[in-house]
Design a protein around this motif. Structure first.
Motif, PDB file in Angstrom:
ATOM      1  N   THR A  25      -1.719   9.459   0.662  1.00 15.79           N
ATOM      2  CA  THR A  25      -2.907   8.696   0.300  1.00 15.79           C
ATOM      3  C   THR A  25      -3.957   9.590  -0.342  1.00 15.79           C
ATOM      4  O   THR A  25      -4.537   9.256  -1.388  1.00 15.79           O
ATOM      5  CB  THR A  25      -3.493   7.999   1.538  1.00 15.79           C
ATOM      6  N   ILE A  55       1.439   4.408  -3.099  1.00 16.62           N
ATOM      7  CA  ILE A  55       1.415   5.864  -2.946  1.00 16.62           C
ATOM      8  C   ILE A  55       2.825   6.442  -2.841  1.00 16.62           C
ATOM      9  O   ILE A  55       3.000   7.588  -2.432  1.00 16.62           O
ATOM     10  CB  ILE A  55       0.599   6.268  -1.701  1.00 16.62           C
ATOM     11  N   TYR A 107      -2.669  10.673  -3.760  1.00 16.59           N
ATOM     12  CA  TYR A 107      -2.740   9.637  -4.786  1.00 16.59           C
ATOM     13  C   TYR A 107      -4.133   9.566  -5.397  1.00 16.59           C
ATOM     14  O   TYR A 107      -4.291   9.571  -6.615  1.00 16.59           O
ATOM     15  CB  TYR A 107      -2.352   8.284  -4.200  1.00 16.59           C
ATOM     16  N   TRP A 108      -5.153   9.511  -4.555  1.00 16.97           N
ATOM     17  CA  TRP A 108      -6.513   9.333  -5.062  1.00 16.97           C
ATOM     18  C   TRP A 108      -7.109  10.620  -5.611  1.00 16.97           C
ATOM     19  O   TRP A 108      -7.982  10.573  -6.496  1.00 16.97           O
ATOM     20  CB  TRP A 108      -7.410   8.773  -3.962  1.00 16.97           C
ATOM     21  N   GLY A 123       0.820  -1.206   0.000  1.00 16.19           N
ATOM     22  CA  GLY A 123       0.000   0.000   0.000  1.00 16.19           C
ATOM     23  C   GLY A 123       0.855   1.257   0.000  1.00 16.19           C
ATOM     24  O   GLY A 123       0.563   2.221  -0.710  1.00 16.19           O
TER      25      GLY A 123
END
Length: 421
Positions: A374, A330, A377-378, A326
């Motif tokens: 995080t 990222i 990234y999204w 994970g």
């Protein structure tokens, strides 16, 4: 770093490709976390008349924290991006993308987040125009790696992205001619030899540059463009290119068993630590640190990617853990944001200033960095990467609204669509 630009592509091996993809993602996670801790370590150095004092006066810990991983990013990036060229050159499997399409896809992967971060951080640090406009211009054109004064301005770690960009252009410049040259060779062995010779030349040229700069010209290691520029650091990419050539050439042959892979991994990890431990400014290990580190990362990735059968060493399981992969996902956002985030927390007093608080500070920066990365990234990185869908598999602009064909004779026309206001 993404890689700092490192693509999230598979390893391309014939067995367990999805597992290999996870293991490389795990390596990205390790490298990204190591980079964050290293920069916190640097932030907590104290400099006075007696010299530089690390936050923890322990040379063994210092060697571990200071073990640079940027060469791992370079080797992985070059390996993944060279695979299609190596297959086309050696086996005639010509599925390489046109140069323009390759560069377009790399741009969608790197530029949206990078430009946003550069503009935001530069604006905050230059509230009165024109500010340091040269710093902004150099960062937007990836030329700050050539400026001794500004190389670490705005987004310090992104000097490595300048090298990534240089490598992309090197790859698209050399890849197609190499493929054409290999097609004129009759034997597979000759094609492998040509590709190997090319990788060796790209590795040895920076090595020669470093030797001349250090031994003949006496250039100090603090002349950053001399030792950080592409002319000095392309060896890491050359090692990754050779890894792609080697694995394509070997195919299913010469795969390592689990014991041999584990032994290789242990030996190369120990050698990387020793290289960091014995490296001090201007000594031989320091001067040739990065070419040597690139070879060791090459060996470690070989032991990861070229294993016999479906069994995997236990250390592969660590690389495949969900939390580490994970972080690997990222890693580019974490690489971009962690330094300005750390400096902002430090300057506002959110981080303690005492050297003894280094462990706490490192923990806080890692936690905050992962959270911000995080979101980044999204919200930015992943949507930006979707722009690659604007082109089809052949590199042509995708037709989202094809022209309607002629209507069949005898069919009534439908009612016109209402106009959209």
């Amino acid at each position: 770093m993404s890689d700092g630009g490192v693509p999230s592509a598979g390893a391309g091996t014939s067995t367990s490709s999805s597992t290999r993809r996870l293991e490389l993602q795990g390596f990205r996670g390790v490298a990204a976390l190591s980079t964050v801790v290293f920069h916190v370590w640097q932030q907590y150095y104290v400099y006075d008349a007696r010299g530089a004092h690390p936050p923890v006066d322990n040379p063994y810990l210092g060697a571990l924290v200071s073990l640079e991983v940027i060469d791992l990013f370079f080797v992985m990036s070059a390996y993944l991006l060279t695979l299609s060229y190596a297959r086309a050159a050696i086996d005639g499997d010509d599925r390489t993308r046109p140069a323009s399409d390759f560069l377009f896809r790399r741009a969608t992967r790197i530029l949206p987040l990078y430009f946003l971060a550069v503009l935001l951080v530069w604006s905050l640090r230059n509230p009165s125009l024109p500010g340091d406009w040269r710093d902004l211009l150099e960062h937007l054109t990836f030329t700050h790696v050539l400026d001794r004064e500004r190389i670490f301005y705005t987004l310090g770690p992104t000097w490595s992205l300048s090298l990534e960009i240089a490598f992309y252009f090197t790859l698209v410049a050399l890849g197609p001619p190499t493929i054409r040259a290999c097609r004129r060779l009759r034997t597979r062995r000759a094609r492998v030899a040509l590709c190997t010779a090319g990788c060796a030349a790209l590795y040895l040229a920076p090595l020669a540059w470093i030797a001349v700069a250090h031994h003949a010209l006496g250039v100090p290691h603090t002349d950053w463009p001399v030792y950080f520029g592409p002319q000095a650091r392309l060896g890491g990419f050359a090692a990754g290119m050779f890894l792609a050539v080697l694995l394509v050439a070997l195919g299913d042959r010469a795969r390592l068993g689990t014991r041999a892979a584990t032994a290789t991994a242990v030996a190369t990890t120990a050698a990387l630590y020793a290289l960091s431990y014995y490296s001090t400014p201007e000594n031989t290990w320091h001067t040739y640190y990065h070419p040597l580190a690139a070879l060791l990362w090459f060996a470690l990735l070989y032991a990861t990617l070229h294993i016999r059968g479906t069994a995997h060493p236990r250390w592969h399981g660590v690389l495949r853990t969900r939390w580490l992969t994970g972080v690997g996902l990222i890693s580019y956002s974490l690489y971009i944001w962690h330094e300005p985030l750390m400096l902002a927390l430090y300057d506002t007093g959110a981080l303690p200033h005492s050297q003894s608080a280094f462990p706490l500070a490192a923990t806080l920066v890692v936690a905050a960095g992962v959270l911000v990365a995080t979101v980044s990234y999204w919200a930015v990185e992943y949507p930006g990467s979707l722009l690659a869908g604007l082109r089809d598999r052949r590199g042509r602009p995708r037709e989202f609204y094809p022209a309607p064909g002629p209507e069949p004779m005898g069919e009534p026309r439908g009612e016109p669509e209402p106009a959209v206001r």
